[in-house]
Write a protein that holds these residues in place. Structure first.
Motif, PDB file in Angstrom:
ATOM      1  N   PHE A 142       5.549  -2.218  -5.069  1.00  0.00           N
ATOM      2  CA  PHE A 142       6.464  -1.286  -5.723  1.00  0.00           C
ATOM      3  C   PHE A 142       5.952   0.143  -5.600  1.00  0.00           C
ATOM      4  O   PHE A 142       6.730   1.079  -5.348  1.00  0.00           O
ATOM      5  CB  PHE A 142       6.636  -1.663  -7.200  1.00  0.00           C
ATOM      6  CG  PHE A 142       7.504  -0.722  -7.970  1.00  0.00           C
ATOM      7  CD1 PHE A 142       8.893  -0.797  -7.888  1.00  0.00           C
ATOM      8  CD2 PHE A 142       6.939   0.257  -8.778  1.00  0.00           C
ATOM      9  CE1 PHE A 142       9.692   0.078  -8.592  1.00  0.00           C
ATOM     10  CE2 PHE A 142       7.734   1.133  -9.489  1.00  0.00           C
ATOM     11  CZ  PHE A 142       9.119   1.054  -9.389  1.00  0.00           C
ATOM     12  N   MET A 143       4.651   0.338  -5.774  1.00  0.00           N
ATOM     13  CA  MET A 143       4.100   1.689  -5.651  1.00  0.00           C
ATOM     14  C   MET A 143       4.177   2.203  -4.218  1.00  0.00           C
ATOM     15  O   MET A 143       4.293   3.409  -3.984  1.00  0.00           O
ATOM     16  CB  MET A 143       2.652   1.709  -6.144  1.00  0.00           C
ATOM     17  CG  MET A 143       2.515   1.539  -7.646  1.00  0.00           C
ATOM     18  SD  MET A 143       0.847   1.898  -8.270  1.00  0.00           S
ATOM     19  CE  MET A 143      -0.076   0.547  -7.556  1.00  0.00           C
ATOM     20  N   TYR A 144       4.108   1.308  -3.244  1.00  0.00           N
ATOM     21  CA  TYR A 144       4.182   1.716  -1.850  1.00  0.00           C
ATOM     22  C   TYR A 144       5.594   2.128  -1.426  1.00  0.00           C
ATOM     23  O   TYR A 144       5.769   2.765  -0.387  1.00  0.00           O
ATOM     24  CB  TYR A 144       3.734   0.574  -0.933  1.00  0.00           C
ATOM     25  CG  TYR A 144       2.241   0.305  -0.943  1.00  0.00           C
ATOM     26  CD1 TYR A 144       1.324   1.306  -1.249  1.00  0.00           C
ATOM     27  CD2 TYR A 144       1.751  -0.957  -0.631  1.00  0.00           C
ATOM     28  CE1 TYR A 144      -0.030   1.053  -1.251  1.00  0.00           C
ATOM     29  CE2 TYR A 144       0.392  -1.217  -0.626  1.00  0.00           C
ATOM     30  CZ  TYR A 144      -0.491  -0.212  -0.933  1.00  0.00           C
ATOM     31  OH  TYR A 144      -1.842  -0.456  -0.933  1.00  0.00           O
ATOM     32  N   ASP A 153       8.670   8.729  -5.608  1.00  0.00           N
ATOM     33  CA  ASP A 153       8.653   9.700  -6.703  1.00  0.00           C
ATOM     34  C   ASP A 153       7.812  10.923  -6.339  1.00  0.00           C
ATOM     35  O   ASP A 153       8.179  12.062  -6.673  1.00  0.00           O
ATOM     36  CB  ASP A 153       8.101   9.047  -7.966  1.00  0.00           C
ATOM     37  CG  ASP A 153       9.030   7.961  -8.503  1.00  0.00           C
ATOM     38  OD1 ASP A 153      10.228   7.981  -8.147  1.00  0.00           O
ATOM     39  OD2 ASP A 153       8.546   7.086  -9.264  1.00  0.00           O
ATOM     40  N   ILE A 154       6.669  10.699  -5.664  1.00  0.00           N
ATOM     41  CA  ILE A 154       5.833  11.827  -5.257  1.00  0.00           C
ATOM     42  C   ILE A 154       6.562  12.696  -4.234  1.00  0.00           C
ATOM     43  O   ILE A 154       6.526  13.933  -4.298  1.00  0.00           O
ATOM     44  CB  ILE A 154       4.497  11.318  -4.701  1.00  0.00           C
ATOM     45  CG1 ILE A 154       3.682  10.646  -5.812  1.00  0.00           C
ATOM     46  CG2 ILE A 154       3.694  12.455  -4.083  1.00  0.00           C
ATOM     47  CD1 ILE A 154       2.394  10.020  -5.331  1.00  0.00           C
ATOM     48  N   ASN A 155       7.230  12.049  -3.301  1.00  0.00           N
ATOM     49  CA  ASN A 155       7.993  12.808  -2.302  1.00  0.00           C
ATOM     50  C   ASN A 155       9.072  13.665  -2.956  1.00  0.00           C
ATOM     51  O   ASN A 155       9.273  14.829  -2.590  1.00  0.00           O
ATOM     52  CB  ASN A 155       8.616  11.856  -1.286  1.00  0.00           C
ATOM     53  CG  ASN A 155       7.581  11.218  -0.370  1.00  0.00           C
ATOM     54  OD1 ASN A 155       6.477  11.742  -0.209  1.00  0.00           O
ATOM     55  ND2 ASN A 155       7.943  10.094   0.238  1.00  0.00           N
ATOM     56  N   SER A 161       6.782  14.636   2.427  1.00  0.00           N
ATOM     57  CA  SER A 161       7.131  13.370   3.056  1.00  0.00           C
ATOM     58  C   SER A 161       5.840  12.635   3.406  1.00  0.00           C
ATOM     59  O   SER A 161       5.263  12.812   4.490  1.00  0.00           O
ATOM     60  CB  SER A 161       7.973  13.607   4.312  1.00  0.00           C
ATOM     61  OG  SER A 161       8.300  12.375   4.936  1.00  0.00           O
ATOM     62  N   LEU A 162       5.372  11.813   2.457  1.00  0.00           N
ATOM     63  CA  LEU A 162       4.144  11.059   2.673  1.00  0.00           C
ATOM     64  C   LEU A 162       4.382   9.936   3.687  1.00  0.00           C
ATOM     65  O   LEU A 162       5.493   9.419   3.800  1.00  0.00           O
ATOM     66  CB  LEU A 162       3.653  10.472   1.355  1.00  0.00           C
ATOM     67  CG  LEU A 162       3.225  11.467   0.273  1.00  0.00           C
ATOM     68  CD1 LEU A 162       2.836  10.717  -0.985  1.00  0.00           C
ATOM     69  CD2 LEU A 162       2.089  12.344   0.756  1.00  0.00           C
ATOM     70  N   PRO A 163       3.346   9.553   4.433  1.00  0.00           N
ATOM     71  CA  PRO A 163       3.496   8.418   5.356  1.00  0.00           C
ATOM     72  C   PRO A 163       3.887   7.150   4.601  1.00  0.00           C
ATOM     73  O   PRO A 163       3.472   6.926   3.467  1.00  0.00           O
ATOM     74  CB  PRO A 163       2.111   8.290   5.993  1.00  0.00           C
ATOM     75  CG  PRO A 163       1.468   9.622   5.802  1.00  0.00           C
ATOM     76  CD  PRO A 163       2.008  10.169   4.513  1.00  0.00           C
ATOM     77  N   ASN A 164       4.684   6.338   5.245  1.00  0.00           N
ATOM     78  CA  ASN A 164       5.149   5.098   4.627  1.00  0.00           C
ATOM     79  C   ASN A 164       4.046   4.043   4.681  1.00  0.00           C
ATOM     80  O   ASN A 164       3.680   3.590   5.768  1.00  0.00           O
ATOM     81  CB  ASN A 164       6.393   4.593   5.351  1.00  0.00           C
ATOM     82  CG  ASN A 164       6.975   3.350   4.717  1.00  0.00           C
ATOM     83  OD1 ASN A 164       6.548   2.930   3.632  1.00  0.00           O
ATOM     84  ND2 ASN A 164       7.951   2.745   5.373  1.00  0.00           N
ATOM     85  N   PRO A 165       3.496   3.640   3.519  1.00  0.00           N
ATOM     86  CA  PRO A 165       2.434   2.624   3.538  1.00  0.00           C
ATOM     87  C   PRO A 165       2.903   1.267   4.055  1.00  0.00           C
ATOM     88  O   PRO A 165       2.063   0.434   4.419  1.00  0.00           O
ATOM     89  CB  PRO A 165       2.013   2.521   2.064  1.00  0.00           C
ATOM     90  CG  PRO A 165       2.504   3.781   1.429  1.00  0.00           C
ATOM     91  CD  PRO A 165       3.757   4.126   2.160  1.00  0.00           C
ATOM     92  N   LEU A 166       4.216   1.039   4.092  1.00  0.00           N
ATOM     93  CA  LEU A 166       4.740  -0.239   4.553  1.00  0.00           C
ATOM     94  C   LEU A 166       5.198  -0.186   6.006  1.00  0.00           C
ATOM     95  O   LEU A 166       5.867  -1.110   6.481  1.00  0.00           O
ATOM     96  CB  LEU A 166       5.912  -0.672   3.660  1.00  0.00           C
ATOM     97  CG  LEU A 166       5.574  -0.887   2.181  1.00  0.00           C
ATOM     98  CD1 LEU A 166       6.821  -1.252   1.398  1.00  0.00           C
ATOM     99  CD2 LEU A 166       4.511  -1.955   2.013  1.00  0.00           C
ATOM    100  N   SER A 167       4.830   0.863   6.719  1.00  0.00           N
ATOM    101  CA  SER A 167       5.178   0.965   8.130  1.00  0.00           C
ATOM    102  C   SER A 167       4.261   0.063   8.952  1.00  0.00           C
ATOM    103  O   SER A 167       3.164  -0.304   8.503  1.00  0.00           O
ATOM    104  CB  SER A 167       5.054   2.415   8.607  1.00  0.00           C
ATOM    105  OG  SER A 167       3.708   2.852   8.509  1.00  0.00           O
TER     106      SER A 167
END
Length: 308
Positions: A142-144, A153-155, A161-167
């Motif tokens: 959920f946090m990712y 939320d941070i974005n 635009s933070l990198p997607n941790p689920l990429s």
């Protein structure tokens, strides 16, 4: 004339009656019997059955037939299996040293006696281990999330635009972060328990010799807990090759990043329950078990060798 008297008969302790010896032997079996039964049905029986399954193959025509070692030859040529093994091997080489290094630093800090709030800190570090792996993975998943979670939320809040941790490029590192968060406290407890049994006379001798803290750590503490380090490393190796919960749960959130052969355990699960290839799934599991056993045994020999 002096007559020779026959030597006195040597008194011998009577042997224990056979019935009493039998009762003693059966008493011992009575103690280990329950464990032997559980060990046989829980550990040995599944292995034997898996080996039996691996020697057969389901065919469209003729049903199940004996194929000998053909399944093992196919597993050694299976590109998907070797890709999954290479992925967890990379995970092992990167994540395990980081996790054990953090756990060791925390244990040394706790053992130094200079950490404020030591008891609270120790419980806080160990607490994630009490969280079930499924719950921990769902929480971090959920946090990712970039559309509904903390990253989103941070974005939105910072306009970045933070990198997607689920990429696909970052999903392995994201899984490593979850596993590290879960097991740092467990390994810390192993190291801290080993540190607490070191004789204080060694510290007193080091203090008399004028040794500093880093010298005490390198010359006394680390050699004294080498066995604990080896045990934690072996447990981590086994856990890495058994990686299943985290990728299987995150697959729902990142279907393009996590394939059905993402880890060897996930691959065997997909073969058995999705592909209905029970015989080949058992073969892959046995091959993976042998690889894990060999690597863990080599690490044990290397770690416990004198002068290592």
């Amino acid at each position: 004339m002096t007559t020779l008297q026959p030597p006195a008969a040597v008194t011998r302790r009577p042997d224990r009656p056979p019935a009493k010896r039998d009762r003693r032997s059966w008493t011992g079996w009575g103690f280990i019997g329950p464990f032997a039964v559980v060990f046989t049905f829980v550990f040995l029986a599944p292995i034997i059955y898996s080996v039996y399954l691996s020697l057969f193959r389901d065919k469209l025509i003729g049903g199940t037939s004996f194929v000998g070692l053909d399944n093992y030859q196919e597993a050694l040529r299976d590109q998907q299996f070797w890709e999954s093994l290479a992925r967890v091997s990379l995970f092992l080489l990167v994540q395990v040293p980081i996790m054990l290094g953090i756990a060791l630093l925390v244990a040394l800090a706790l053992d130094s006696g200079r950490l404020f709030g030591k008891d609270f800190f120790r419980i806080s570090i160990f607490l994630p281990y009490a969280v079930p792996a499924v719950v921990a993975t769902l929480m971090w998943g959920f946090m990712y999330g970039t559309r509904f979670g903390l990253v989103s939320d941070i974005n939105d809040a910072l306009g970045v635009s933070l990198p997607n941790p689920l990429s696909p490029d970052l999903i392995l590192a994201s899984i490593g972060n979850i596993v590290t968060w879960e097991f740092v406290g467990y390994n810390m407890l192993i190291f801290y328990s080993a540190l607490r049994v070191i004789p204080h006379s060694l510290y007193e001798a080091a203090e008399i010799d004028g040794a500093g803290q880093f010298r005490v750590i390198s010359a006394i503490k680390l050699p004294a807990i080498r066995g604990a380090l080896v045990i934690a490393t072996i447990f981590s190796i086994i856990g890495t090759f058994q990686l299943f919960n985290e990728p299987s749960i995150l697959q729902k959130l990142a279907p393009n990043a996590i394939t059905t052969n993402y880890t060897p355990n996930f691959y065997t699960y997909s073969l058995s329950f999705s592909g209905q290839q029970h015989n080949y799934s058992a073969t892959v599991a046995i091959v993976m078990g042998l690889i894990t056993m060999v690597i863990a045994y080599v690490v044990q020999l290397r770690g416990m060798r004198k002068g290592a």
